[in-house]
Motif scaffolding. Structure first.
Motif, PDB file in Angstrom:
ATOM      1  N   CYS A   2       0.842  -1.192  -0.052  1.00  0.00           N
ATOM      2  CA  CYS A   2       0.006   0.003   0.213  1.00  0.00           C
ATOM      3  C   CYS A   2       0.902   1.209   0.144  1.00  0.00           C
ATOM      4  O   CYS A   2       2.086   1.223   0.004  1.00  0.00           O
ATOM      5  N   GLY A   3       0.010   2.224  -0.132  1.00  0.00           N
ATOM      6  CA  GLY A   3       0.625   3.542   0.416  1.00  0.00           C
ATOM      7  C   GLY A   3      -0.046   3.962   1.376  1.00  0.00           C
ATOM      8  O   GLY A   3      -1.139   3.834   1.740  1.00  0.00           O
ATOM      9  N   ILE A  28      -0.427   9.028  -4.070  1.00  0.00           N
ATOM     10  CA  ILE A  28       0.310   7.862  -4.247  1.00  0.00           C
ATOM     11  C   ILE A  28      -0.608   6.763  -4.608  1.00  0.00           C
ATOM     12  O   ILE A  28      -0.473   5.527  -4.102  1.00  0.00           O
ATOM     13  N   ARG A  31       0.705   3.554  -5.658  1.00  0.00           N
ATOM     14  CA  ARG A  31       0.925   2.358  -4.613  1.00  0.00           C
ATOM     15  C   ARG A  31      -0.133   1.411  -4.346  1.00  0.00           C
ATOM     16  O   ARG A  31       0.000   0.495  -3.817  1.00  0.00           O
ATOM     17  N   ASN A  75       2.107  -0.121   4.878  1.00  0.00           N
ATOM     18  CA  ASN A  75       2.682  -0.546   3.765  1.00  0.00           C
ATOM     19  C   ASN A  75       3.685  -1.637   3.925  1.00  0.00           C
ATOM     20  O   ASN A  75       4.368  -1.594   4.500  1.00  0.00           O
ATOM     21  N   ARG A 145      10.759  -0.770   2.501  1.00  0.00           N
ATOM     22  CA  ARG A 145       9.594   0.193   2.181  1.00  0.00           C
ATOM     23  C   ARG A 145       9.912   1.750   3.137  1.00  0.00           C
ATOM     24  O   ARG A 145      10.523   1.896   4.029  1.00  0.00           O
ATOM     25  N   SER A 160       4.303   7.702   2.535  1.00  0.00           N
ATOM     26  CA  SER A 160       5.201   6.639   1.858  1.00  0.00           C
ATOM     27  C   SER A 160       5.943   7.202   1.018  1.00  0.00           C
ATOM     28  O   SER A 160       7.068   7.013   0.710  1.00  0.00           O
ATOM     29  N   GLU A 161       5.722   8.383   0.368  1.00  0.00           N
ATOM     30  CA  GLU A 161       6.314   9.155  -0.694  1.00  0.00           C
ATOM     31  C   GLU A 161       6.272  10.621  -0.260  1.00  0.00           C
ATOM     32  O   GLU A 161       5.419  11.133   0.280  1.00  0.00           O
ATOM     33  N   SER A 164       3.476  13.031  -1.393  1.00  0.00           N
ATOM     34  CA  SER A 164       2.188  12.913  -0.487  1.00  0.00           C
ATOM     35  C   SER A 164       2.221  14.404   0.351  1.00  0.00           C
ATOM     36  O   SER A 164       1.112  14.855   0.716  1.00  0.00           O
ATOM     37  N   ARG A 503      10.402   2.110  -5.584  1.00  0.00           N
ATOM     38  CA  ARG A 503       9.843   3.067  -6.362  1.00  0.00           C
ATOM     39  C   ARG A 503       9.784   2.811  -7.776  1.00  0.00           C
ATOM     40  O   ARG A 503       8.530   3.156  -8.159  1.00  0.00           O
ATOM     41  N   MET A 506       6.540   0.091  -7.252  1.00  0.00           N
ATOM     42  CA  MET A 506       5.381   0.610  -6.901  1.00  0.00           C
ATOM     43  C   MET A 506       4.851   1.731  -7.984  1.00  0.00           C
ATOM     44  O   MET A 506       3.472   2.071  -8.038  1.00  0.00           O
TER      45      MET A 506
END
Lengths: 636, 82
Positions: A2-3, A28, A31, A75, A145, A160-161, A164, A503, A506
């Motif tokens: 997931c994200g 995201i 993801r 995630n 992750r 997660s990123e 976001s 990266r 996903m």
């Protein structure tokens, strides 16, 4: 997989607006395209964009405990969730789903002090403890992750990123010059630093506790390279145990409610994973490979050999120069960091093909070279120590020709060898003896930085910062183990598993699973004596011994080919992508302000000519171009 | 066969010899004359021996009487270890 994204108030504030969390999740979506879920209250907002892999029906997140006092989004995967669940149920915990996510809330309740150490998996977790009024952000041991956060006066955001976090209007994207210095030395940032100012990463093997307005970072696991005195005494025994551990690691990583495929480069590591997985797979395993037009990079014949030998169903993507060039800006949108090589781009194309084949999960061989000693840099350090014992020897440095055949071809090369590899030769007690030459060489990329950026990082020494993070026992480890530690903690976690791993997978909703990074495999492998990993200049000997009756002879004994992708030919020549000229133009370089326009023009001119371009110059080219692209992405 | 000889043979087999030739390699056969190793190959053997047996080898000692067969090399290593 997931994200995840969320927000917590650091002081008394407005209730969390679920719209913000949904907006963060939208960035995201790749993801977790299957479903979104959000939980909010007065202090906290937790969001999940889910890629359904285990418990497709009831595994929706966020998930809480029995009395809704603990909430979690996560995630990743917990591979030993069946065993953990069984223990927890025996202790009275009541489960509502079949998912691995739910194990987390009960495990945290049951073993709050060491719950993370019980997990065999790859994860980024956000757990809200209502009673303690505490948010816990945790990452797996190796950093498979990602998990970023940023704090303002009144609130903290996590995701997660990085993109976001930028969904919040209060967060400005600005590339951090100190991060650039680190990337232009190590290929990645160190520790908790991200590529952006004021945005931090929870380091691998750590968790953050956010409580009463304070953020405290704790380590729960440390890679320990101490020689294990209890390991098998013979190479054959060690090989047998390693093979068993890897098979069991794969058994756990085949746990999925959707089909699992495997990446296959044709090298020993991916062939090992493929062979051991095909022994256990219920249906004929499917592998996914990359082919290059240039023989320098291509491994097709080895992929075919392994596939035929193991009777595997394979799909191959042909990564052309044009494909790599066209994908590169999207690649940078996903890496969210400047990079020095194009190698992530074919991985991006590969995951696209996996997605198009309706696969969400692949096994992949990363980690073997680090924990079992596969890289040339380990050989280089051994040869230099060999040479350093008789520094005036004319003969000893010639062994470097085994690693770098070009060194034997011209007089110029021989002189280069002497000058380059002899630097710091006799300082064998240097903490960074194995890596200093490489890092100093890469750091020449910093010559392209603008005077302003150089001034801002004046006096900053990336190696000194790294030295401060080393564990106290580092200097007691064998030289080989020290080099391994640096590869795992800097290169593997910071670059391979991130820019080239999570990266790129996903980006197309594909989850990579890493059998070599099972904690049991890691602990066993790093504790082996150095000569079980590298004997003479033969790398990964224990793995070769383990697989010699399972894989083709030539797969086990072939010369290791590092995974790389073309650079100059992607960006220059008749089919040069339009964004290259635009982003390297003096106007754009000056606008961005990170690089010296005159120096960059010189580099472009050189790359456009027919003359030789050095490896460092190619790295600088990718570094500059990716930083420029990254900057323009957020600015626009 | 004693351990040192086997260790050397294993190293040579894994690093220099391909396919069927493995079975033909005897403990008293010349490594250079039989084309098992070349000049840089000798260096690789020196490297392996230092690494494996924790001894240091002078360039002047890299002679056929010490390095040209597995048995000669094993005897040389034993002398150095004394």
């Amino acid at each position: 997989m997931c994200g995840i994204a969320g927000k917590i108030n650091l002081r008394q504030g407005q209730p969390i607006n679920s719209k913000l969390i949904y907006r963060m999740l939208d960035t995201i979506h790749h993801r977790g395209p299957d479903e979104n879920g959000v939980y909010t209250n007065n202090q906290i907002g937790l969001g999940s964009a889910r890629l359904s892999i285990i418990d497709l029906v009831s595994g929706k997140q966020p998930i809480s405990n029995e009395d809704n006092t603990i909430w979690v989004v996560f995630n990743g995967e917990i591979y030993n969730y069946i065993e953990l669940r069984s223990d927890l149920e025996a202790k009275g915990h009541v489960f509502r789903t079949q998912s691995d996510t739910e194990v987390l809330v009960h495990l945290y309740e049951e073993r709050p002090s060491d719950w993370l150490l019980q997990l065999n998996g790859q994860f980024a977790i956000a757990l809200w403890d209502q009673r303690e009024q505490a948010l816990i952000l945790a990452r797996d041991r190796m950093g498979i992750r990602p998990l970023y956060y940023t704090a303002k006066d009144n609130y903290l955001l996590f995701a997660s990123e990085v993109k976001s976090l930028f969904a919040h209007p209060g967060i400005e994207p600005e590339i951090d010059p100190t991060s650039l210095a680190q990337i232009f030395t190590f290929w990645s940032t160190l520790g908790s630093r991200s590529s952006f100012r004021n945005i931090r990463s929870v380091p691998p093997g750590h968790f953050a506790v956010i409580k009463k307005g304070k953020i405290i970072i704790n380590r729960y696991w440390q890679l320990d390279m101490t020689l294990n005195r209890d390991v098998p005494k013979s190479l054959d025994e060690a090989a047998e145990e390693l093979r068993w551990l890897l098979s069991d690691s794969i058994r756990l990583r085949l746990r999925s409610d959707v089909p699992v495929g495997s990446y296959l480069s044709g090298g020993l590591d991916s062939s090992t994973i493929t062979a051991l997985a095909s022994q256990q797979a219920k249906t004929r395993l499917k592998t996914f490979s990359i082919a290059f037009g240039d023989k320098l990079f291509d491994e097709t014949q080895h992929q075919i050999r392994t596939n035929e030998y193991l009777d595997i169903d394979n799909r191959t993507i042909h990564a052309t120069l044009e494909d790599i060039g066209a994908a590169f800006p999207q690649v940078i949108a996903h890496t969210e960091t400047p990079i020095l090589r194009t190698a992530p781009a074919p991985m991006f194309l590969l995951s696209k093909m996996v997605h198009e084949n309706d696969f969400k999960v692949v096994l992949t061989g990363e980690g073997a070279d680090e924990i079992l000693g596969g890289y040339d840099i380990f050989k280089e350090a051994k040869i230099r120590r060999f040479w350093a014992r008789q520094p005036d020897s004319e003969l000893r440095p010639r062994l470097l020709e085994r690693l770098y055949p070009y060194l034997s071809t011209t007089t110029f090369s021989k002189a280069y060898l002497k000058n380059f590899f002899k630097k710091n030769l006799e300082n064998t007690n240097d903490t960074f003896y194995s890596h200093r030459l490489r890092w100093q060489n890469t750091a020449r990329c910093m010559n392209f930085l603008s005077p302003e950026i150089k001034s801002e990082i004046k006096g900053y020494d990336p190696l000194a910062e790294l030295a401060e993070t080393l564990p106290a026992e580092f200097n007691n480890w064998e030289a080989f183990a020290q080099a391994q530690y640096l590869e795992v903690t800097v290169f593997l976690s910071g670059y391979l598993l991130s820019s080239q791993g999570d990266r790129m997978g996903m980006a197309h909703s594909v989850e990579g699973r890493y059998p070599f990074l099972d904690p049991r495999v890691v602990d066993f492998s790093v504790g082996l004596p150095a000569n079980f990993k590298m004997s003479g200049l033969r790398e990964k000997v224990v793995l070769k011994r383990a697989m010699r009756d399972i894989l083709p002879y030539e797969t086990v004994n072939r010369h290791k080919q590092p995974y790389r992708a073309p650079i100059r030919s992607v960006f220059f020549g008749k089919k040069s992508p339009a964004y290259v000229k635009e982003n390297l133009s003096p106007k754009k370089i000056d606008e961005t302000g990170y690089f010296n326009a005159k120096a960059v023009s010189g580099l472009s001119k050189k790359c456009n000519s027919t003359g030789r371009v050095s490896e460092t110059e190619e790295m600088a080219l990718v570094g500059i171009l990716s930083a420029q692209l990254l900057n323009s992405m957020w600015r626009s | 066969m004693p351990k040192i000889e086997n260790e050397i043979r294993q190293f040579l087999v894994e690093n220099f010899i391909l396919g069927d030739e493995v079975d033909k390699m005897g403990f008293d056969e010349s490594l250079l004359e039989n084309g098992v190793i070349d000049s840089t190959g000798v260096l690789e053997v020196v490297f392996f021996v230092e690494d494996k047996f924790q001894i240091e080898i002078d360039t002047e000692e890299v002679l056929p009487e010490n390095f040209d067969t597995i048995n000669r090399l094993a005897a040389y290593i034993r002398r150095k270890q004394e």
